[in-house]
Write a protein that holds these residues in place. Structure first.
Motif, PDB file in Angstrom:
ATOM      1  N   GLU A 175     -30.237   8.494  -8.190  1.00 26.41           N
ATOM      2  CA  GLU A 175     -29.926   8.766  -6.788  1.00 26.41           C
ATOM      3  C   GLU A 175     -28.432   8.615  -6.484  1.00 26.41           C
ATOM      4  OE1 GLU A 175     -32.586   6.716  -7.635  1.00 26.41           O
ATOM      5  OE2 GLU A 175     -33.879   8.502  -7.419  1.00 26.41           O
ATOM      6  N   GLY A 176     -27.720   7.833  -7.299  1.00 28.86           N
ATOM      7  CA  GLY A 176     -26.301   7.649  -7.055  1.00 28.86           C
ATOM      8  C   GLY A 176     -25.831   6.255  -7.397  1.00 28.86           C
ATOM      9  N   LEU A 177     -24.735   5.848  -6.766  1.00 30.65           N
ATOM     10  CA  LEU A 177     -24.109   4.548  -7.006  1.00 30.65           C
ATOM     11  C   LEU A 177     -24.315   3.668  -5.780  1.00 30.65           C
ATOM     12  CD1 LEU A 177     -22.122   2.587  -8.489  1.00 30.65           C
ATOM     13  CD2 LEU A 177     -20.253   3.858  -7.396  1.00 30.65           C
ATOM     14  N   THR A 178     -24.911   2.492  -5.993  1.00 33.27           N
ATOM     15  CA  THR A 178     -25.148   1.537  -4.909  1.00 33.27           C
ATOM     16  C   THR A 178     -24.357   0.274  -5.171  1.00 33.27           C
ATOM     17  OG1 THR A 178     -27.372   2.380  -4.492  1.00 33.27           O
ATOM     18  CG2 THR A 178     -26.869   0.188  -3.666  1.00 33.27           C
ATOM     19  N   MET A 179     -23.637  -0.183  -4.158  1.00 35.63           N
ATOM     20  CA  MET A 179     -22.856  -1.413  -4.246  1.00 35.63           C
ATOM     21  C   MET A 179     -23.422  -2.428  -3.275  1.00 35.63           C
ATOM     22  SD  MET A 179     -19.354   0.695  -4.118  1.00 35.63           S
ATOM     23  CE  MET A 179     -20.284   1.925  -3.193  1.00 35.63           C
ATOM     24  N   ALA A 180     -23.521  -3.691  -3.722  1.00 38.75           N
ATOM     25  CA  ALA A 180     -23.991  -4.784  -2.872  1.00 38.75           C
ATOM     26  C   ALA A 180     -22.993  -5.925  -2.979  1.00 38.75           C
ATOM     27  CB  ALA A 180     -25.379  -5.244  -3.304  1.00 38.75           C
ATOM     28  N   PHE A 181     -22.778  -6.633  -1.874  1.00 40.25           N
ATOM     29  CA  PHE A 181     -21.695  -7.600  -1.817  1.00 40.25           C
ATOM     30  C   PHE A 181     -22.224  -9.004  -1.538  1.00 40.25           C
ATOM     31  CE2 PHE A 181     -20.275  -3.451  -0.475  1.00 40.25           C
ATOM     32  CZ  PHE A 181     -19.160  -3.242  -1.264  1.00 40.25           C
ATOM     33  N   GLY A 182     -21.525  -9.993  -2.091  1.00 42.86           N
ATOM     34  CA  GLY A 182     -21.848 -11.387  -1.828  1.00 42.86           C
ATOM     35  C   GLY A 182     -23.077 -11.872  -2.564  1.00 42.86           C
ATOM     36  N   PRO A 183     -23.345 -13.169  -2.509  1.00 43.79           N
ATOM     37  CA  PRO A 183     -24.501 -13.735  -3.220  1.00 43.79           C
ATOM     38  C   PRO A 183     -25.838 -13.249  -2.690  1.00 43.79           C
ATOM     39  CG  PRO A 183     -23.483 -15.384  -1.788  1.00 43.79           C
ATOM     40  CD  PRO A 183     -22.563 -14.202  -1.808  1.00 43.79           C
ATOM     41  N   LEU A 184     -25.890 -12.837  -1.435  1.00 44.38           N
ATOM     42  CA  LEU A 184     -27.130 -12.320  -0.856  1.00 44.38           C
ATOM     43  C   LEU A 184     -27.318 -10.835  -1.109  1.00 44.38           C
ATOM     44  CD1 LEU A 184     -27.125 -14.172   2.609  1.00 44.38           C
ATOM     45  CD2 LEU A 184     -28.250 -14.844   0.469  1.00 44.38           C
ATOM     46  N   ARG A 185     -26.329 -10.227  -1.784  1.00 44.94           N
ATOM     47  CA  ARG A 185     -26.354  -8.785  -2.066  1.00 44.94           C
ATOM     48  C   ARG A 185     -26.522  -7.980  -0.771  1.00 44.94           C
ATOM     49  NH1 ARG A 185     -24.138 -10.502  -5.739  1.00 44.94           N
ATOM     50  NH2 ARG A 185     -24.740 -10.467  -7.934  1.00 44.94           N
ATOM     51  N   TRP A 186     -25.732  -8.397   0.211  1.00 47.18           N
ATOM     52  CA  TRP A 186     -25.710  -7.731   1.507  1.00 47.18           C
ATOM     53  C   TRP A 186     -24.343  -7.926   2.119  1.00 47.18           C
ATOM     54  CZ3 TRP A 186     -24.661  -8.803   6.542  1.00 47.18           C
ATOM     55  CH2 TRP A 186     -25.055  -7.845   7.487  1.00 47.18           C
ATOM     56  N   PRO A 187     -23.762  -6.899   2.709  1.00 46.91           N
ATOM     57  CA  PRO A 187     -24.319  -5.559   2.953  1.00 46.91           C
ATOM     58  C   PRO A 187     -24.282  -4.696   1.694  1.00 46.91           C
ATOM     59  CG  PRO A 187     -22.068  -5.668   3.745  1.00 46.91           C
ATOM     60  CD  PRO A 187     -22.418  -7.054   3.285  1.00 46.91           C
ATOM     61  N   VAL A 210     -17.552 -17.288   5.615  1.00 44.38           N
ATOM     62  CA  VAL A 210     -18.309 -16.031   5.569  1.00 44.38           C
ATOM     63  C   VAL A 210     -17.531 -14.957   4.817  1.00 44.38           C
ATOM     64  CG1 VAL A 210     -19.242 -14.146   6.965  1.00 44.38           C
ATOM     65  CG2 VAL A 210     -19.608 -16.518   7.657  1.00 44.38           C
ATOM     66  N   VAL A 211     -16.237 -14.821   5.137  1.00 43.41           N
ATOM     67  CA  VAL A 211     -15.406 -13.826   4.453  1.00 43.41           C
ATOM     68  C   VAL A 211     -15.294 -14.156   2.975  1.00 43.41           C
ATOM     69  CG1 VAL A 211     -13.090 -12.848   4.292  1.00 43.41           C
ATOM     70  CG2 VAL A 211     -14.118 -13.249   6.534  1.00 43.41           C
ATOM     71  N   GLY A 212     -15.127 -15.440   2.651  1.00 41.82           N
ATOM     72  CA  GLY A 212     -15.032 -15.842   1.253  1.00 41.82           C
ATOM     73  C   GLY A 212     -16.273 -15.475   0.462  1.00 41.82           C
ATOM     74  N   LEU A 213     -17.445 -15.699   1.056  1.00 39.45           N
ATOM     75  CA  LEU A 213     -18.689 -15.330   0.378  1.00 39.45           C
ATOM     76  C   LEU A 213     -18.816 -13.817   0.240  1.00 39.45           C
ATOM     77  CD1 LEU A 213     -21.313 -17.805   1.890  1.00 39.45           C
ATOM     78  CD2 LEU A 213     -20.419 -17.761  -0.450  1.00 39.45           C
ATOM     79  N   ALA A 214     -18.359 -13.091   1.260  1.00 41.00           N
ATOM     80  CA  ALA A 214     -18.479 -11.626   1.227  1.00 41.00           C
ATOM     81  C   ALA A 214     -17.665 -11.015   0.102  1.00 41.00           C
ATOM     82  CB  ALA A 214     -18.051 -11.043   2.567  1.00 41.00           C
ATOM     83  N   VAL A 215     -16.515 -11.626  -0.220  1.00 37.80           N
ATOM     84  CA  VAL A 215     -15.662 -11.051  -1.277  1.00 37.80           C
ATOM     85  C   VAL A 215     -15.794 -11.813  -2.588  1.00 37.80           C
ATOM     86  CG1 VAL A 215     -14.017 -10.242   0.433  1.00 37.80           C
ATOM     87  CG2 VAL A 215     -13.641 -12.463  -0.646  1.00 37.80           C
ATOM     88  N   SER A 216     -16.803 -12.691  -2.694  1.00 38.36           N
ATOM     89  CA  SER A 216     -16.932 -13.511  -3.902  1.00 38.36           C
ATOM     90  C   SER A 216     -17.563 -12.762  -5.060  1.00 38.36           C
ATOM     91  CB  SER A 216     -17.746 -14.766  -3.594  1.00 38.36           C
ATOM     92  OG  SER A 216     -19.086 -14.429  -3.236  1.00 38.36           O
ATOM     93  N   SER A 217     -18.334 -11.716  -4.763  1.00 35.53           N
ATOM     94  CA  SER A 217     -18.989 -10.982  -5.849  1.00 35.53           C
ATOM     95  C   SER A 217     -19.365  -9.589  -5.380  1.00 35.53           C
ATOM     96  CB  SER A 217     -20.246 -11.723  -6.336  1.00 35.53           C
ATOM     97  OG  SER A 217     -21.222 -11.779  -5.312  1.00 35.53           O
ATOM     98  N   VAL A 218     -19.543  -8.712  -6.345  1.00 35.78           N
ATOM     99  CA  VAL A 218     -20.006  -7.356  -6.068  1.00 35.78           C
ATOM    100  C   VAL A 218     -20.961  -6.956  -7.182  1.00 35.78           C
ATOM    101  CG1 VAL A 218     -18.073  -6.267  -7.289  1.00 35.78           C
ATOM    102  CG2 VAL A 218     -19.327  -4.978  -5.557  1.00 35.78           C
ATOM    103  N   SER A 219     -21.989  -6.237  -6.814  1.00 31.88           N
ATOM    104  CA  SER A 219     -22.948  -5.714  -7.781  1.00 31.88           C
ATOM    105  C   SER A 219     -22.965  -4.193  -7.663  1.00 31.88           C
ATOM    106  CB  SER A 219     -24.345  -6.283  -7.515  1.00 31.88           C
ATOM    107  OG  SER A 219     -25.317  -5.662  -8.345  1.00 31.88           O
ATOM    108  N   ALA A 220     -22.894  -3.515  -8.798  1.00 28.79           N
ATOM    109  CA  ALA A 220     -22.936  -2.052  -8.822  1.00 28.79           C
ATOM    110  C   ALA A 220     -24.187  -1.604  -9.583  1.00 28.79           C
ATOM    111  CB  ALA A 220     -21.683  -1.483  -9.477  1.00 28.79           C
ATOM    112  N   ARG A 221     -24.865  -0.605  -9.039  1.00 27.99           N
ATOM    113  CA  ARG A 221     -26.111  -0.108  -9.634  1.00 27.99           C
ATOM    114  C   ARG A 221     -26.076   1.415  -9.647  1.00 27.99           C
ATOM    115  NH1 ARG A 221     -31.626   0.756  -7.653  1.00 27.99           N
ATOM    116  NH2 ARG A 221     -33.138   0.139  -9.269  1.00 27.99           N
ATOM    117  N   VAL A 222     -26.250   1.980 -10.841  1.00 28.76           N
ATOM    118  CA  VAL A 222     -26.266   3.429 -11.004  1.00 28.76           C
ATOM    119  C   VAL A 222     -27.690   3.866 -11.327  1.00 28.76           C
ATOM    120  CG1 VAL A 222     -25.421   5.393 -12.343  1.00 28.76           C
ATOM    121  CG2 VAL A 222     -23.868   3.520 -11.769  1.00 28.76           C
ATOM    122  N   THR A 223     -28.205   4.804 -10.539  1.00 27.77           N
ATOM    123  CA  THR A 223     -29.526   5.391 -10.743  1.00 27.77           C
ATOM    124  C   THR A 223     -29.398   6.899 -10.543  1.00 27.77           C
ATOM    125  OG1 THR A 223     -30.153   5.237  -8.410  1.00 27.77           O
ATOM    126  CG2 THR A 223     -30.586   3.294  -9.788  1.00 27.77           C
TER     127      THR A 223
END
Length: 335
Positions: free
Chosen positions: A242-254, A227-240
């Motif tokens: 409204e601000g900066l949104t970050m999503a973590f892991g392959p499920l883009r959660w949390p 679970v920890v490995g998947l959580a730190v395996s990827s990050v997605s950053a989105r700028v709109t």
């Protein structure tokens, strides 16, 4: 030119000194067991229970492989430090030196205690008991770590503060809604998670079938690693807007969102895992780095003065859009 040459010269001396320490520890770890080989039992005691009596052993051939552990630790650390660009800042140096000194001291101390307890014993079960000696060995490692910390504080630390130069900026079309999305992935973390999950599943199935009744005690920690490995395996950053949104892991959660009104400006920095203390979420709130892979990072500064860095691709475009949006949000702020 003089300042640059001075920094380069110090960096070279620092790396040579660290390499010399690594070689010295390796030499001690190799030479000590070989020097006493004729006076040690085979196997020899390598573990002592709460009573202080030996309760575990290891073949001598395996014991002399202890330098391999050190070689992996020191080699990985030195390689990571060599990849750091520009001046090696003092904060990075002190942790690097303290960690390298503590690890080397701990391994030498462990080896010395093991050899002393087994010396001239005809069988590993007759090895001398260990109690307070262990505390002395650990204390010695911490003393070396403290010395390493002090050594790391020596030298320059006068590099310009990150973000003192204006960050990138772009012009916005008032009739359009701009969006920037980028990701970074660490394949090694995905692989680690998959292997851990497969192992956890195997132990769980074995426990259910009664083949390994204690399999759950192994399956649960492995599942946590997955679970920890998947959580730190990827990050997605989105700028709109409204601000900066970050999503973590392959499920883009949390996910986590930093509202635009909290962002003062953004820029790009090159950072490596060794600079921030490893992978994942490093640091404390207000001065943190989300480190997925070494390289360029999007760095934002909050209006409160805190900072957040995210290792993502195409960070310059994200910083430029954030600066443009923040400039429109706070037109009076100087960039």
């Amino acid at each position: 030119m003089t300042a640059d040459s001075s920094v380069t010269g110090f960096r070279t001396r620092f790396q040579l000194a660290a390499a010399a320490w690594a070689v010295l520890v390796t030499a001690v770890l190799v030479a000590a067991p070989l020097a006493f080989a004729g006076r040690l039992p085979d196997p020899l005691a390598t573990h002592w229970g709460p009573s202080g009596r030996p309760d575990g052993s290891m073949p001598f051939a395996a014991f002399v492989l202890l330098p391999v552990v050190w070689a992996v630790v020191a080699g990985t650390s030195l390689a990571g430090m060599a990849r750091v660009r520009g001046e090696i800042r003092r904060w990075t140096r002190v942790w690097f030196c303290a960690g390298l000194a503590w690890t080397g001291g701990f391994l030498i101390g462990t080896q010395a205690l093991t050899i002393a307890a087994n010396l001239d014993r005809d069988d590993w079960t007759h090895a001398a008991p260990l109690s307070w000696q262990v505390a002395v060995g650990v204390a010695g490692a911490f003393v070396l770590g403290a010395l390493g910390w002090l050594v790391g504080r020596l030298g320059p630390d006068d590099a310009p503060q990150a973000g003192t130069q204006p960050g990138p900026l772009i012009d916005l079309d008032p009739g359009k809604r701009p969006v920037w999305v980028s990701t970074a992935t660490a394949p090694w973390a995905v692989g680690l998670a998959l292997v851990a999950f497969a192992a956890a599943l195997s132990f769980a199935v074995a426990a259910l079938w009664g083949v390994a009744p204690t399999g759950w005690s192994t399956a649960l920690p492995l599942a946590l690693v997955a679970v920890v490995g998947l959580a730190v395996s990827s990050v997605s950053a989105r700028v709109t807007p409204e601000g900066l949104t970050m999503a973590f892991g392959p499920l883009r959660w949390p996910t986590r969102t930093v509202r635009l009104e909290r962002i003062e400006r953004a820029w790009v920095e090159w950072r490596s895992p060794i600079q921030v203390g490893g992978w994942g979420f490093r640091g404390l709130p207000g001065m943190a780095t989300i480190m997925i892979r070494g390289g360029e990072c999007l760095v934002v500064r909050y209006t409160s003065g805190g900072r957040l860095a995210i290792s993502v691709d195409d960070a310059e475009a994200g910083a430029a859009l954030l600066n443009a949006l923040a400039a429109r949000q706070h037109p009076s702020v100087e960039r």
